[in-house]
Design an enzyme around this catalytic site. Sequence first.
Site, PDB file in Angstrom:
ATOM      1  CE  LYS A   1      -3.884  -2.206   2.385  1.00 27.02           C
ATOM      2  NZ  LYS A   1      -5.041  -2.020   1.326  1.00 27.02           N
TER       3      LYS A   1
ATOM      4  CG  HIS B   1      -2.054  -7.178   7.551  1.00 23.67           C
ATOM      5  ND1 HIS B   1      -1.233  -7.641   6.468  1.00 23.67           N
ATOM      6  CD2 HIS B   1      -3.535  -7.563   7.240  1.00 23.67           C
ATOM      7  CE1 HIS B   1      -2.185  -8.342   5.637  1.00 23.67           C
ATOM      8  NE2 HIS B   1      -3.364  -8.439   5.975  1.00 23.67           N
TER       9      HIS B   1
END
Length: 505
Positions: free
Chosen positions: A202, A260
């Site tokens: 991202k 994550h």
Amino acid sequence: MITNPLRDPRDRRLPRVPEPCALVVFGITGDLARKKLLPAVYDLANRGLLPTNFALLGFARRGWGDEDFAALAREAARKAARTPWREEVWERLAGSVRFVQGSFDDDNAFDALAATLGELEGSHGIGGNAAFYLSIPPAMFPVVLKQMQRTGMADSTPERWRRVVVEKPFGTDLASSRELNELVDSVFTAEDVFRIDHYLGKETVQNLMALRFANSLFEPVWNGHHVDSVQITMAEDVGIGGRAAFYEQTGAARDVLQNHLLQLLALTAMEEPVEFSAEEIRTEKLKVLRAVSLPEDLARFAVRGQYEQGWLAGQRATGYRQEEGVDPHSTTETYAAVRLGVETRRWAGVPFYLRAGKRLPRRVTEIALVFKRAPHLPFADTDTEELGSNQLVIRVQPDEGMTLKFGSKVPGSVMEVRDVAMDFLYGEQFTEASPEAYERLLLDVLLGDATLFPRNAEVEASWAVIDPLEEFWTGTTPQPYRAGEWGPRAADEMLAAEGRRWRRP
Ligand SMILES: NC(=O)c1ccc[n+]([C@@H]2O[C@H](COP(=O)([O-])OP(=O)(O)OC[C@H]3O[C@@H](n4cnc5c(N)ncnc54)[C@H](OP(=O)(O)O)[C@@H]3O)[C@@H](O)[C@H]2O)c1
């Protein structure tokens, strides 16, 4: 990588295009391949980022021909592509799409796959280079890896590269992740293994490094002298969808804290790498992950929750235990929060509060640095009752960007100070749209750039944090929270005990 002789080697703005190669996707008919991988391949082709000599191979059980597969791939790409649809781009891709049918335990099917790769070398000039994407149930990793070893497909040589992409979960605890790492490393050389943690693809996550190391403004206050605490949140408004079988075995801590959230923590807390290279960045992240500590009092500083029936965005939401495929007495957590420490000079004494949950009021992932209050406030006799803490919030998704929160004088004749926010939004500042995480990561695999892929030692260091937590939670029942609430009350109490509170993003 293809280099342009006219290009100034110092100019890194020009896109890099991989060498001729093939991408082989095991599990091509699955959810991930259809929703993410095939659209990402189309988007890369559309952006001119795939080599002219490229082939896409799908492997699965159903008895399809190349045309059936091309039709599925087209439909999947069309449905979820990020960039505009251009038939001519697809037509070019479709000419190099192949399907190999078979089960993972079928030697003949793998021999056929090896033969197809060999043929493509001649017909499509892929140069023998291939990346194998394991988009398959983790239980199938060993059999597929062994097949690749048996057929010699995994062997990189000076003339050709062979790489493997492994999807999370990377094991379910430290022992199983070690076992998996040993297996993968016995088949592929370490530099040819790419473990996908799509959060690292991202844009905002990569921007964290730009923010910290390309500016002089933030780094001087990026430490325990100025930062009171850090909050890392991954909130989802959705439930478990159709993934009950997977989720029942996994839970929030294994599903997202282990990967994550700990990766976000590592990028937030790491020291400046010597250079912006895979080796140096991964070395710094690993140092942080090894320095992460759990609280001694886990009963107070770790909370697990499970959503009950509630309301979300005006709609009734089912409770977790009533979801299809979930045990009505399930003790799997759909919410996990923990207070971690980072035992380094920079962060000693600063709590890192991590939380992740499903069926929370909104979908948001963010990292918030909460700064210490000013040591002296000369506003005692004014209307200011309580000044908020300064906060720097990095929004990973959605509304990618950053917010700086600080006190400002309210217009008028009295000295009243109130919190205001200064916003940077990617969508407003840049005309370029951000690539999808899978688009970026697939390209990096084909380029052989491992910067955004965790090393196996990082994965193991992360499990070393999660294992004691899971052990502590074994046999306990998660605290209930209503769908649409910000987690169980115990999570609020965990912060309140230290005079803090969770942000309400
Ligand atoms: N879905 C997501 O959003 C997501 C997100 C993060 C990570 N992941 C990871 O990505 C991987 C794939 O997930 P998924 O959701 O796409 O799984 P999925 O929908 O269950 O797809 C599994 C694929 O594997 C194939 N397969 C299974 N057993 C096989 C066998 N014995 N021989 C040949 N093919 C076999 C299936 O092919 P058939 O058509 O022949 O059954 C199917 O194409 C998993 O490791 C998962 O943890 C998924």
